[in-house]
Scaffold this motif. Sequence first.
Motif, PDB file in Angstrom:
ATOM      1  N   LYS A  12      31.738  44.670  36.972  1.00  0.00           N
ATOM      2  CA  LYS A  12      32.767  44.170  35.876  1.00  0.00           C
ATOM      3  C   LYS A  12      32.359  45.145  34.841  1.00  0.00           C
ATOM      4  O   LYS A  12      33.507  46.151  34.376  1.00  0.00           O
ATOM      5  CB  LYS A  12      33.167  42.963  35.660  1.00  0.00           C
ATOM      6  CG  LYS A  12      33.532  42.378  36.323  1.00  0.00           C
ATOM      7  CD  LYS A  12      33.521  41.221  35.597  1.00  0.00           C
ATOM      8  CE  LYS A  12      32.507  40.055  35.727  1.00  0.00           C
ATOM      9  NZ  LYS A  12      32.552  38.595  34.341  1.00  0.00           N
ATOM     10  N   PHE A  16      34.952  48.067  36.255  1.00  0.00           N
ATOM     11  CA  PHE A  16      36.573  47.183  36.435  1.00  0.00           C
ATOM     12  C   PHE A  16      36.373  46.870  34.445  1.00  0.00           C
ATOM     13  O   PHE A  16      37.994  48.328  34.451  1.00  0.00           O
ATOM     14  CB  PHE A  16      36.120  45.688  36.233  1.00  0.00           C
ATOM     15  CG  PHE A  16      36.872  45.502  36.255  1.00  0.00           C
ATOM     16  CD1 PHE A  16      38.385  45.411  37.667  1.00  0.00           C
ATOM     17  CD2 PHE A  16      37.858  43.941  35.256  1.00  0.00           C
ATOM     18  CE1 PHE A  16      39.264  44.744  37.421  1.00  0.00           C
ATOM     19  CE2 PHE A  16      39.144  43.582  35.235  1.00  0.00           C
ATOM     20  CZ  PHE A  16      39.780  43.861  36.128  1.00  0.00           C
ATOM     21  N   GLY A  19      37.878  50.820  33.185  1.00  0.00           N
ATOM     22  CA  GLY A  19      38.820  51.225  34.175  1.00  0.00           C
ATOM     23  C   GLY A  19      40.795  50.815  33.507  1.00  0.00           C
ATOM     24  O   GLY A  19      40.815  49.562  33.114  1.00  0.00           O
ATOM     25  N   ASP A  20      41.871  51.460  33.807  1.00  0.00           N
ATOM     26  CA  ASP A  20      42.615  51.432  33.443  1.00  0.00           C
ATOM     27  C   ASP A  20      43.646  50.433  34.444  1.00  0.00           C
ATOM     28  O   ASP A  20      44.076  51.498  35.125  1.00  0.00           O
ATOM     29  CB  ASP A  20      43.638  52.411  32.424  1.00  0.00           C
ATOM     30  CG  ASP A  20      45.339  51.770  32.206  1.00  0.00           C
ATOM     31  OD1 ASP A  20      45.615  50.307  32.255  1.00  0.00           O
ATOM     32  OD2 ASP A  20      45.866  52.146  31.402  1.00  0.00           O
ATOM     33  N   TRP A  21      43.589  49.457  35.364  1.00  0.00           N
ATOM     34  CA  TRP A  21      44.100  49.479  36.692  1.00  0.00           C
ATOM     35  C   TRP A  21      45.705  49.084  36.606  1.00  0.00           C
ATOM     36  O   TRP A  21      46.188  48.686  37.863  1.00  0.00           O
ATOM     37  CB  TRP A  21      43.719  47.662  36.816  1.00  0.00           C
ATOM     38  CG  TRP A  21      42.164  48.645  36.873  1.00  0.00           C
ATOM     39  CD1 TRP A  21      40.799  48.017  36.079  1.00  0.00           C
ATOM     40  CD2 TRP A  21      41.293  49.775  37.849  1.00  0.00           C
ATOM     41  NE1 TRP A  21      39.609  48.646  37.048  1.00  0.00           N
ATOM     42  CE2 TRP A  21      39.750  49.701  37.216  1.00  0.00           C
ATOM     43  CE3 TRP A  21      41.785  50.089  39.235  1.00  0.00           C
ATOM     44  CZ2 TRP A  21      38.887  49.830  37.967  1.00  0.00           C
ATOM     45  CZ3 TRP A  21      40.446  50.130  39.844  1.00  0.00           C
ATOM     46  CH2 TRP A  21      39.528  50.574  39.318  1.00  0.00           C
ATOM     47  N   ARG A  22      46.732  49.086  35.754  1.00  0.00           N
ATOM     48  CA  ARG A  22      47.805  48.431  34.935  1.00  0.00           C
ATOM     49  C   ARG A  22      48.721  49.303  36.538  1.00  0.00           C
ATOM     50  O   ARG A  22      49.775  48.522  36.348  1.00  0.00           O
ATOM     51  CB  ARG A  22      48.012  48.534  33.499  1.00  0.00           C
ATOM     52  CG  ARG A  22      47.516  47.389  33.162  1.00  0.00           C
ATOM     53  CD  ARG A  22      47.742  48.060  31.757  1.00  0.00           C
ATOM     54  NE  ARG A  22      47.411  49.483  31.435  1.00  0.00           N
ATOM     55  CZ  ARG A  22      47.017  49.736  30.043  1.00  0.00           C
ATOM     56  NH1 ARG A  22      48.220  49.027  28.942  1.00  0.00           N
ATOM     57  NH2 ARG A  22      46.888  50.460  28.865  1.00  0.00           N
ATOM     58  N   THR A  24      47.532  50.449  39.417  1.00  0.00           N
ATOM     59  CA  THR A  24      47.031  51.057  40.108  1.00  0.00           C
ATOM     60  C   THR A  24      47.370  50.245  41.593  1.00  0.00           C
ATOM     61  O   THR A  24      47.477  48.595  41.064  1.00  0.00           O
ATOM     62  CB  THR A  24      45.187  51.006  40.077  1.00  0.00           C
ATOM     63  OG1 THR A  24      44.881  51.665  38.935  1.00  0.00           O
ATOM     64  CG2 THR A  24      44.681  51.165  41.312  1.00  0.00           C
ATOM     65  N   GLU A  28      45.115  50.734  46.511  1.00  0.00           N
ATOM     66  CA  GLU A  28      44.195  51.861  45.800  1.00  0.00           C
ATOM     67  C   GLU A  28      42.978  50.963  44.864  1.00  0.00           C
ATOM     68  O   GLU A  28      41.514  51.607  44.725  1.00  0.00           O
ATOM     69  CB  GLU A  28      44.957  52.848  44.806  1.00  0.00           C
ATOM     70  CG  GLU A  28      45.877  53.639  45.188  1.00  0.00           C
ATOM     71  CD  GLU A  28      46.829  53.789  43.862  1.00  0.00           C
ATOM     72  OE1 GLU A  28      47.544  54.871  43.875  1.00  0.00           O
ATOM     73  OE2 GLU A  28      47.363  52.670  42.782  1.00  0.00           O
ATOM     74  N   PHE A  29      43.301  49.537  44.511  1.00  0.00           N
ATOM     75  CA  PHE A  29      41.864  49.015  43.457  1.00  0.00           C
ATOM     76  C   PHE A  29      41.555  49.067  44.724  1.00  0.00           C
ATOM     77  O   PHE A  29      39.635  48.996  44.346  1.00  0.00           O
ATOM     78  CB  PHE A  29      42.642  48.093  43.656  1.00  0.00           C
ATOM     79  CG  PHE A  29      41.243  46.919  42.513  1.00  0.00           C
ATOM     80  CD1 PHE A  29      40.256  47.101  41.456  1.00  0.00           C
ATOM     81  CD2 PHE A  29      40.422  46.195  43.420  1.00  0.00           C
ATOM     82  CE1 PHE A  29      40.397  47.158  40.714  1.00  0.00           C
ATOM     83  CE2 PHE A  29      39.467  45.323  43.000  1.00  0.00           C
ATOM     84  CZ  PHE A  29      39.547  45.463  41.683  1.00  0.00           C
ATOM     85  N   VAL A  32      38.183  52.109  45.560  1.00  0.00           N
ATOM     86  CA  VAL A  32      37.674  52.132  44.175  1.00  0.00           C
ATOM     87  C   VAL A  32      37.156  51.691  45.009  1.00  0.00           C
ATOM     88  O   VAL A  32      35.610  51.547  44.486  1.00  0.00           O
ATOM     89  CB  VAL A  32      38.355  51.920  43.141  1.00  0.00           C
ATOM     90  CG1 VAL A  32      37.264  52.466  41.698  1.00  0.00           C
ATOM     91  CG2 VAL A  32      39.103  53.204  42.834  1.00  0.00           C
TER      92      VAL A  32
END
Length: 65
Positions: A12, A16, A19-22, A24, A28-29, A32
């Motif tokens: 995390k 985690f 990152g900006d996962w909005r 994604t 893709e997640f 990664v």
Amino acid sequence: NAACEGFFGRLKTEMFYPGDWRSTSIAEFVEVLNAYVRWYNEKRIKGSLGYLSPIEYRESLGLTT
């Protein structure tokens, strides 16, 4: 249990939270995440292993095929 908690805490913190996962996708997640786990298990340098990666340490012991 402590080893699992340590791993997930590190995951995390290193992967985690920065990152900006909005935007994604799940695919893709997962890609990664897989790359991080692969790096963690195979390439990261660990002081307790004599500053070798886990793969290098296993090779130094003759444990790889």
